[in-house]
Design an enzyme around this catalytic site. Sequence first.
Site, PDB file in Angstrom:
ATOM      1  N   ASN A  32       0.795  -1.230   0.000  1.00  0.00           N
ATOM      2  CA  ASN A  32       0.000   0.000   0.000  1.00  0.00           C
ATOM      3  C   ASN A  32       0.822   1.272   0.000  1.00  0.00           C
ATOM      4  O   ASN A  32       0.309   2.348   0.311  1.00  0.00           O
ATOM      5  CB  ASN A  32      -0.962  -0.012   1.196  1.00  0.00           C
ATOM      6  CG  ASN A  32      -1.866  -1.215   1.184  1.00  0.00           C
ATOM      7  OD1 ASN A  32      -1.798  -2.046   2.076  1.00  0.00           O
ATOM      8  ND2 ASN A  32      -2.700  -1.357   0.160  1.00  0.00           N
TER       9      ASN A  32
ATOM     10  N   SER B 106      -6.365  -3.156  -2.717  1.00  0.00           N
ATOM     11  CA  SER B 106      -6.163  -1.797  -3.206  1.00  0.00           C
ATOM     12  C   SER B 106      -4.668  -1.449  -3.159  1.00  0.00           C
ATOM     13  O   SER B 106      -4.261  -0.510  -2.491  1.00  0.00           O
ATOM     14  CB  SER B 106      -6.969  -0.821  -2.337  1.00  0.00           C
ATOM     15  OG  SER B 106      -6.817   0.491  -2.803  1.00  0.00           O
TER      16      SER B 106
ATOM     17  N   ILE C 243       0.879   6.782   0.276  1.00  0.00           N
ATOM     18  CA  ILE C 243       0.226   5.717   1.028  1.00  0.00           C
ATOM     19  C   ILE C 243      -1.232   5.597   0.613  1.00  0.00           C
ATOM     20  O   ILE C 243      -1.938   6.598   0.516  1.00  0.00           O
ATOM     21  CB  ILE C 243       0.295   6.026   2.540  1.00  0.00           C
ATOM     22  CG1 ILE C 243       1.744   6.228   2.978  1.00  0.00           C
ATOM     23  CG2 ILE C 243      -0.389   4.930   3.359  1.00  0.00           C
ATOM     24  CD1 ILE C 243       1.888   6.959   4.300  1.00  0.00           C
ATOM     25  N   CYS C 244      -1.676   4.367   0.421  1.00  0.00           N
ATOM     26  CA  CYS C 244      -3.097   4.098   0.181  1.00  0.00           C
ATOM     27  C   CYS C 244      -3.679   3.568   1.479  1.00  0.00           C
ATOM     28  O   CYS C 244      -3.478   2.415   1.842  1.00  0.00           O
ATOM     29  CB  CYS C 244      -3.269   3.079  -0.948  1.00  0.00           C
ATOM     30  SG  CYS C 244      -4.998   2.752  -1.326  1.00  0.00           S
ATOM     31  N   LEU C 245      -4.347   4.460   2.218  1.00  0.00           N
ATOM     32  CA  LEU C 245      -4.982   4.109   3.482  1.00  0.00           C
ATOM     33  C   LEU C 245      -6.264   4.908   3.571  1.00  0.00           C
ATOM     34  O   LEU C 245      -6.232   6.146   3.487  1.00  0.00           O
ATOM     35  CB  LEU C 245      -4.048   4.428   4.660  1.00  0.00           C
ATOM     36  CG  LEU C 245      -4.577   4.116   6.058  1.00  0.00           C
ATOM     37  CD1 LEU C 245      -4.832   2.621   6.227  1.00  0.00           C
ATOM     38  CD2 LEU C 245      -3.604   4.613   7.117  1.00  0.00           C
TER      39      LEU C 245
END
Length: 157
Positions: free
Chosen positions: A86, A126, A93-95
């Site tokens: 992620n 994701s 960052i993918c959060l």
Amino acid sequence: MATATVAPALTKRLQHELMTLMTSSTPGVSAFPDADGNLTSWKATIVGPDDTPYAKLTLRLSMNFPHNYPYHPPQVLFKTPIYHPNVDFSGRICLDILKDKWTPAYNIETILLSLQSLLGEPNNSSPLNGEAAELWDKDMEEFKRKVAARHRDIEED
């Protein structure tokens, strides 16, 4: 460098969060405003949790708070290069809590704890790094090797 004017409400919130972090006994996370006096730009660290490929690694992050924080999330980037499903190679960052699931109830500590948790529980549905997501699911030994190699490269710089 000129310090931008920060709204009193934002200043109060960030000062409160700093005091909370300084008096907290939360292990493995820390954050402080940059040394240049700009209260909206912070440096943070998280220590990789035990039982993850990142165990005992100290990872540096930057946090930049918008003028409308806490109603909008800060921009958070990994400054330490990290191999993770992620996180892309630029440190983005993918959060979800840093995007569409943000709420003003979150704070710096909850962000850092969420990132620490993400190290051991990535969201592979994701990914920003497809190769890392695939290795996490299919070949954990190779994934760990890549994490260790990335960290070794950092230490040699």
